[in-house]
Each structure stands twice: as C-alpha cells, then as structure tokens.
Design an enzyme around this catalytic site. Structure first.
Site, mmCIF file in Angstrom:
data_model
loop_
_atom_site.group_PDB
_atom_site.id
_atom_site.type_symbol
_atom_site.label_atom_id
_atom_site.label_comp_id
_atom_site.label_asym_id
_atom_site.label_seq_id
_atom_site.Cartn_x
_atom_site.Cartn_y
_atom_site.Cartn_z
ATOM 1 N N LYS A 129 26.403 -6.753 -0.268
ATOM 2 C CA LYS A 129 25.689 -5.571 -0.744
ATOM 3 C C LYS A 129 26.640 -4.559 -1.360
ATOM 4 C CE LYS A 129 21.758 -6.312 2.185
ATOM 5 N NZ LYS A 129 21.061 -6.015 3.411
ATOM 6 N N ARG A 130 27.866 -4.918 -1.489
ATOM 7 C CA ARG A 130 28.814 -4.049 -2.204
ATOM 8 C C ARG A 130 29.651 -4.915 -3.123
ATOM 9 N NH1 ARG A 130 29.313 -3.757 3.004
ATOM 10 N NH2 ARG A 130 28.438 -1.671 2.975
#
Ligand code: GLU
Length: 509
Positions: free
Chosen positions: A260-261
C-alpha cells in the site's frame, strides 16, 4: 443471460477511511463504476468507518479526490446524499443496534458478557489442549437467571451470532464458483461490539440489504468472510447480492500482495498510492484505460480505448480471477499515448500546475505566456509524464544571464575544434541578426546553406547553437526553440556562448 447483464445494477464502493487510496482500491471502485454505468444503474459510495481506532481523518478527502480524478462520479454518497442514507456507517449506529436486537429476539444472536481476560483464558486452555482457538460459545445457552444477573452487573457486552451447529454454508462467487464453510467452524462471531459499533460483517450485510445493492465487487481478501455474510443474511431471511471477488494485484517483485506504499524493486521505484500517480504526472485517461485492463480485458487486439467503449463492453462475468502484477511500463506508454492525443491547449492547461511548482512561476503568468503556448506542441511528442516537461523547457523561462556554460567544450560541434566551433557560432550569429522574417523554416534554410558554405556537417554546425541557446545538449527542435525565444533573446544567449568559447580558446591555445 442478456436480461441479467442489462438490468440496472446498484453497486457500491465501500472503503474504510484508514489511509490513502491505493491502486487496488481505485481498481475496485472503477469496476464498480463501470458495471453501474454499463447497466444504467447506480454507483454508491459508502464509508465503512466503524473501526474508530484505525480512522484516519485525511483519508476521506484523499479518497474522494482520487475517485474524482479518475472521473468516477457517484450517484449516492456522503456528500451527495441519496434515498438510502446516511452513507457513513458511524452515522448508522442506531440502525445496526435495531437489527442486532431483532436477531436476538428471533434467537439468531445473543449477548456475550465475557471479559477480555476470560477470552484470553479460554484461548490459553484451547492452546494447551491443542484445540482450534476461538470463542467457545460460553454465553450462548446460559439460563435466564444467569443472563439477567450478568446484564444487571453492568458488565459490557457484545452481540454474537448464534451460528448453526451443523451443516455447511455455501455461498457463490460469480467468477469463482461456490465457497463452502462447515458451520461448526463458525465460532459465533461478534456482530455488535461493546462500544455499540457493528463489526464489518454485520454492517456490510445490513447496508447491502437496506441500500438494495445488487452486486458486490471487492478485493479477494474478503472471500473468506463471504460464508459468514451468508449466515448473517440467512438469520435475517435476506438474500445476499451477487458476489464477485476481484483478483489481487501482486507486488512488482512477484512476492505476495501489492504494497500500500511505494516500493523499490531492483533499484526501480513503483508507486502505489493514487495521489503519488497524480503527482508523478499521470493522466486520468491513461490510468482509466490501464486499470480497466487489470483483471478484465477490453480486447487483446486493442490496447487503447475510450471510457465509452469500456462502459459499453464491461461485464462482471468476464472478470478474470487470476492475480497479476501491474504492468507498470504499459501505464507509462499509455500516458504518452494520451498526452499526444490532447489538444495542445488542453495539454498546456494540464501542465501548468506542474510547471508552476517545478519552475517556481505563477500559474496565471504561465497561462498568459505565449512562449509556453508555442513550446508545448514542441515537447508534446517527447514526454510520457506531465512532470517531464519542466526539464525540457525551463531554459525558455530564464534570463540570458542564467544560461551558463560551465563546460564550454559542449559548445564544440562533433569533428570540429574549438576555433572552428567559434567560427560556426559567429556565422550563425550574423544570420540570426539579419534573417527576415525571424521564422524557424527560414532560419533552418539559412543555417543549412551556411553549413554547406563552411564545409561543416549539418549536425556539427547545429549542435553548438543548441547548447548556446538552451544551455543543454538535448532540447526541443532547435529552430523552433530559437523562434520561440525571439531575435533579441537568442542573440544575447549566443553572445554569451561566444564569449565563453573565446575565453576557453584564449586559455587553451
Ligand atoms: N470496508 C471494506 C474495505 O475497506 C469493504 C469490503 C467490502 O466491500 O465488503 O475494503
């Protein structure tokens, strides 16, 4: 089958506002939207914020901005309202409490007063005995007296589902087939927490029912919850919507789910958050085209298609359940394709916020800049990202004195020595000073003739001017660049370059 796919669908995107919107979430929203639009139905935005501990106040604005950026407009949602609101779960607490009570009254749920310590002791015992860990249904069948006493004690309680003690629950996924669970393994999960908030499972079943959702498209990670949702829906006597669990997006390294990053794999950076893609200069048109083909395919023979074409053809039954990594290079390629398709005026408008930030020039000044209007068509073919323009045209927004020649040897054309290059620059300067009209085609014609006259190869003749005018060896087309700058500014730069080369020659020869 025709009837099935053309019935207007009610589809919801139901994110939890726990962080910034990432590409996986945006893909889910896109598929929801495409299906709603394909069937002439509604796309609903519902905010699932019942987990107060994980709530991130910045998340909602980021989420909405991401959806709007891609052009995914919602028909019902927190800001626009709608007939089934509120669309934020924390504002629907009384609804969940009401339905939880209804399940208690019908014998499908019960209050459990176990303390965290008791639950831990329960797990400890199960661990010691090598049994599967979970709630042992301790408060399911207690006597009416014991229940009354626990209630009177003021102990906090949760509401648990009284799951069937035998049989199998089967739920169907449209693209994956049946998913089954043995009911004995469902250990009376919590529906309503002690703070009065519902768990995800209770809220999702109630809301999908009350909001008349017909199709649920969500990430594959929710597939294991589907049988439980069926058990809850059964307890109410409701039908679940059609379920479609979308394929997971894999990490570029191929190791598990996409992060998610942003991640770095083998020295290359891979973005993950929607706002990172926006800031990197991707166009929503390219992202739309790209993401539509992640888990679905418009046409193996046609990579580029419009929104309208995607809407016309998109169907949930054609979603491919196989997980795949994002083909990042394709996104970059598509972005270049869509950049080239834009009207130059539109491209200019899209570039302005980036240029303003990167060059430190006021947006309004850029909007009025004739130079910019003339430069954009010159770089349109040469950029893949909106962030790449600044570096190609920054020279045009500088003063002549800011274009410096720290390495004067760059002013020397290939195959020439410093003195010959100096001669070339002086010849060109005379042309620049006199050519009339001051236009790129005429300049080019005269420069070509001058190169021939001097007996110098065209490339070697032109190269010193590129460096003199722009301060760099790579630039937009030379004569157009000179025309954009105008005669006075071009001469000023040439004079500086000639001086720099003279100094170099004087020192060395
Ligand atoms: N709130 C869940 C999420 O954040 C939604 C799951 C669902 O769509 O049912 O992904």
């Amino acid at each position: 089958m025709m009837g099935e796919t053309t019935k207007p669908a009610r589809v919801r995107f139901a994110p939890s506002p726990t962080g910034f919107l990432h590409l996986g979430g945006l893909r889910t929203a896109l598929f929801d939207w495409l299906y709603a639009r394909h069937t002439g139905g509604q796309f609903i935005l519902r905010i699932e914020d019942t987990d107060q501990k994980r709530y991130n106040p910045e998340s909602l604005a980021d989420l909405m901005a991401g959806l709007r950026w891609l052009g995914l407009d919602w028909d019902e949602g927190p800001d626009v309202g709608g007939p089934y609101g509120p669309y934020v779960q924390s504002e629907r607490q009384p609804i969940y409490a009401h339905y939880a009570e209804q399940l208690i009254a019908s014998g499908h749920a019960y209050r459990c007063y176990c303390t965290p310590e008791e639950l831990e002791a329960m797990r400890e015992e199960q661990r010691a005995k090598g049994q599967p860990q979970g709630y042992n249904r301790r408060h399911r069948n207690i006597s009416a007296e014991e229940r009354a006493a626990l209630a009177a004690s003021g102990r906090p309680s949760v509401v648990r589902l009284a799951a069937p003690l035998e049989g199998t629950t089967v739920v169907h996924d449209l693209i994956r087939g049946p998913i089954a669970v043995e009911n004995t393994t469902v250990l009376d999960p919590v529906l309503l927490k002690s703070d009065g908030m519902p768990t995800y499972h209770l809220a999702v079943v109630i809301d999908d029912h009350l909001m008349q959702i017909t199709h649920v498209l969500r990430g594959e990670e929710w597939i294991s919850s589907a049988p439980l949702h069926k058990l809850i829906a059964d307890a109410f006597g409701w039908e679940l919507p059609v379920l479609i669990h979308l394929p997971v997006i894999l990490d570029p390294s191929g190791k598990g789910k996409m992060s998610k990053r942003k991640t770095v794999v083998a020295g290359k950076e891979y973005l993950a958050l929607v706002h990172e893609f926006v800031e990197a200069g991707y166009l929503p048109e390219a992202m739309f085209n790209f993401l539509t083909n992640v888990g679905w395919n418009y046409d193996p023979e046609q990579e580029v298609f419009t929104r309208e074409q995607a809407i016309a053809r998109f169907d949930v039954k054609d979603i491919n359940p196989t997980a795949a990594a994002l083909p990042y290079p394709k996104l970059e390629w598509l972005n270049g394709v869509y950049i080239r398709e834009l009207d130059p005026e539109e491209l200019t408008e899209r570039l302005i916020p980036f240029l303003s930030r990167q060059l430190g020039i006021d947006e309004e000044a850029l909007r009025r800049s004739e130079r910019l209007a003339k430069l954009v068509p010159l770089v349109q073919e040469r950029i893949k990202l909106l962030t790449e323009a600044a570096d190609k045209i920054d020279w045009a927004f500088k003063e002549a004195s800011e274009i410096t020649y720290p390495d004067p040897t760059l002013l020397i054309g290939k195959g020439l020595d410093a003195r010959q290059s100096l001669d070339v620059l002086v010849r060109g300067r005379d042309l620049l000073a006199t050519v009339e009209p001051f236009s790129a085609p005429l300049l080019e014609e005269r420069f070509r003739a001058a190169a021939e006259e001097a007996g110098v190869k065209v490339g070697s003749f032109f190269a010193p001017f590129r460096v003199a005018i722009t301060g760099r060896t790579v630039s937009p087309p030379l004569f157009e660049s000179i025309e954009v700058l105008g005669r006075a500014e071009s001469l000023a730069r040439l004079d500086n370059a000639i001086q720099a080369l003279r100094a170099y020659v004087g020192e060395r020869v």
